[in-house]
Design a protein around this motif. Structure first.
Motif, PDB file in Angstrom:
ATOM      1  N   ALA A  90       0.828  -1.202   0.000  1.00  0.00           N
ATOM      2  CA  ALA A  90       0.000   0.000   0.000  1.00  0.00           C
ATOM      3  C   ALA A  90       0.863   1.253   0.000  1.00  0.00           C
ATOM      4  N   THR A 105       2.113   7.287   7.083  1.00  0.00           N
ATOM      5  CA  THR A 105       1.912   5.837   7.090  1.00  0.00           C
ATOM      6  C   THR A 105       1.278   5.365   8.397  1.00  0.00           C
ATOM      7  N   SER A 165      -0.256   2.487   5.584  1.00  0.00           N
ATOM      8  CA  SER A 165       0.407   2.077   4.349  1.00  0.00           C
ATOM      9  C   SER A 165       1.881   1.806   4.645  1.00  0.00           C
TER      10      SER A 165
END
Length: 383
Positions: A123, A189, A194
C-alpha cells in the motif's frame, strides 16, 4: 523467557557499486540438550537459526540440514544456492542451564527472479501534487492540475498495480523539505496504515510558443507545454528512498492561451498534452511496481484480544484465508557511526489468517499454542 527474545537477528543494508542490495542477517537459535548430547542439540539450534534467517529473507535453499551440518564441522562455510545465499558463518555458541544457543551470520543477495514477487500488494499513500511556479498554471487556469494528476495516478494504480497500489490519497497539496520528508512520511503511514509514501510536485508547467511559418503569417503560432514531475518514493519502514528522480515531456498545446480548461475534462485528457500526461503516469505506475516488487509486504498489528489479533492487510492486498505469516517486532538502532540498522525479533509461533475482510484480517496461532507478548504495532510478513 520472552518469546520474541528467543530468535533475534540484525539486518544491515549495504549498497555495492552496482547498486545490488546485500543484506546481512545475524540470527540465533536455541535447543535443549537432552541426555548430555551437545552435538545433537547444537545441530537443532543451528538449523533453526539458519532457517529463520533465510526464510524471513525470502531466500530459497534446497537443504537447511546440509548447511547446518557444515557449520557444525567448521567455523565458516560458503554456501551457494541459486545465487541467493552468498555465505553462512557460525559466529558463536553458548551452553547455559541445559540450553545451547547458536548464532549465525548470513549474507544474502536475493535474485530478481526469485524474490517475493508473488507477495501481497504493498500500500502506498500520496497527496495532491503542487505546482512549484504557480504562475505557469495561469495558461488554461490549471491551478488544480496537480490534484487531477494525482487522482488519475491513484485510479491507474488501483486498476493496474501488480505489486503495489495507491490505497490512500491525502486531499491536500504537500511538498516537504528534504530534511523533513521522512518524518512526514512516517506520520502519513501511521495514519493511513500504508508501507510507502509517494511525494511529487510539478517543477515545470510552462507553455512555449514556436516560431510561425512566414507562409502562414495569419495563423496563430503553434505552442507546446512542458510537464516535469519530481517524484520521491519512500519506504518508511527502513527510511530508504526507493525512487528519487524527475519524469517529464514536452507536448503540443492546442488550446487558446486565454481559455480556461477543466483539469478533469475529457477535452484536456484526450488532447496531445493529456495523452502524454497519461503515458507519463503509466510509466510512473510501472516504475513504482518494479521498484517495490522484491520488497516484502509488512502488515501492522492493530488490535490484540483473546489469543488472536487484527492486522492492516486484507483482500485488497491479496490476503487469503489460511495464509501462514511470521510475527515479529522491529526496532531501529544506530552504530558508532550513526548508521541506522533494523533489528528484528521473531516470534517462534507461526500465525495463520482465520478471518479476512477488505482492508484487514484476523490471525491466530497456527499450532494452537498461546501467543504471548503480542502488542499493537508489531508486524507480520508472509512466509
Amino acid at each position: 523467557m520472552n518469546f520474541f527474545a528467543k530468535f533475534a537477528f540484525t539486518l544491515c543494508l549495504v549498497l555495492s557499486s552496482g547498486q545490488t542490495l546485500g543484506v546481512w542477517f545475524e540470527s540465533s537459535g536455541q535447543a535443549v540438550v537432552h541426555k548430555g548430547n551437545k552435538k545433537a542439540a547444537k545441530q537443532l539450534a543451528t538449523q533453526e537459526a539458519v532457517k529463520q534467517a533465510l526464510l524471513f529473507a525470502g531466500a530459497s535453499i534446497t537443504s537447511v540440514q546440509n548447511i547446518s551440518h557444515g557449520l557444525l564441522e567448521q567455523d565458516h562455510v560458503e554456501i551457494r544456492s541459486s545465487g541467493e545465499v552468498q555465505s553462512v558463518e557460525l559466529i558463536d555458541e553458548n551452553y547455559h542451564n541445559g540450553i545451547v544457543t547458536v548464532s549465525i551470520r548470513a549474507d544474502i543477495f536475493p535474485q530478481a527472479d526469485t524474490c517475493r514477487a508473488s507477495d501481497y500488494k504493498k500500500a502506498i499513500t500520496t497527496t495532491w501534487y503542487p505546482i512549484s511556479n504557480r504562475q505557469q498554471a495561469a495558461v488554461g487556469n490549471l491551478y488544480d492540475f496537480g490534484q487531477a494528476l494525482a487522482n488519475k495516478l491513484v485510479n491507474m494504480s488501483r486498476q493496474q498495480g501488480a505489486h503495489a497500489f495507491i490505497q490512500f490519497i491525502e486531499p491536500y497539496y504537500l511538498q516537504p523539505a528534504a530534511s523533513e520528508a521522512l518524518a512526514i512520511a512516517k506520520q502519513l503511514t501511521r495514519r493511513t496504515h500504508s508501507q510507502f509514501v509517494l511525494f511529487a510536485h510539478i517543477s515545470e508547467f510552462g507553455v512555449e510558443t514556436q516560431a510561425s511559418s512566414r507562409l502562414k503569417f495569419w495563423a496563430s503560432p503553434p505552442q507546446t507545454r512542458n510537464l516535469q514531475l519530481q517524484i520521491k518514493l519512500l519506504d518508511t519502514r527502513t527510511g530508504e528512498i526507493i525512487i528519487n528522480e524527475a519524469m517529464g515531456f514536452n507536448a503540443p498545446w492546442i488550446f487558446d492561451s486565454h481559455a480556461s480548461i477543466n483539469p478533469n475534462s475529457q477535452k484536456l485528457w484526450q488532447s496531445p498534452f493529456g495523452l502524454a500526461s497519461s503515458r507519463l503516469l503509466a510509466d510512473l505506475n510501472q516504475k513504482m511496481n518494479q521498484a517495490v516488487k522484491c520488497i516484502p509486504a509488512y502488515g501492522r498489528v492493530l488490535h490484540v484480544a483473546d489469543e488472536q489479533f487484527t492486522i492492516n492487510l486484507g483482500k485488497i492486498h491479496g490476503v487469503s484465508e489460511g495464509d501462514t505469516l511470521t510475527l515479529f517486532q522491529m526496532n531501529q538502532v544506530f552504530d558508532d557511526n550513526n548508521v541506522p540498522h533494523n533489528q528484528f525479533q521473531l516470534h517462534p509461533e507461526k500465525v495463520m489468517v482465520s478471518q479476512i475482510f477488505n482492508e484487514t484480517a484476523i490471525l491466530k496461532s497456527k499450532s494452537g499454542a498461546p501467543l504471548a507478548n503480542i502488542q499493537a504495532n508489531d508486524f507480520v510478513a508472509r512466509d
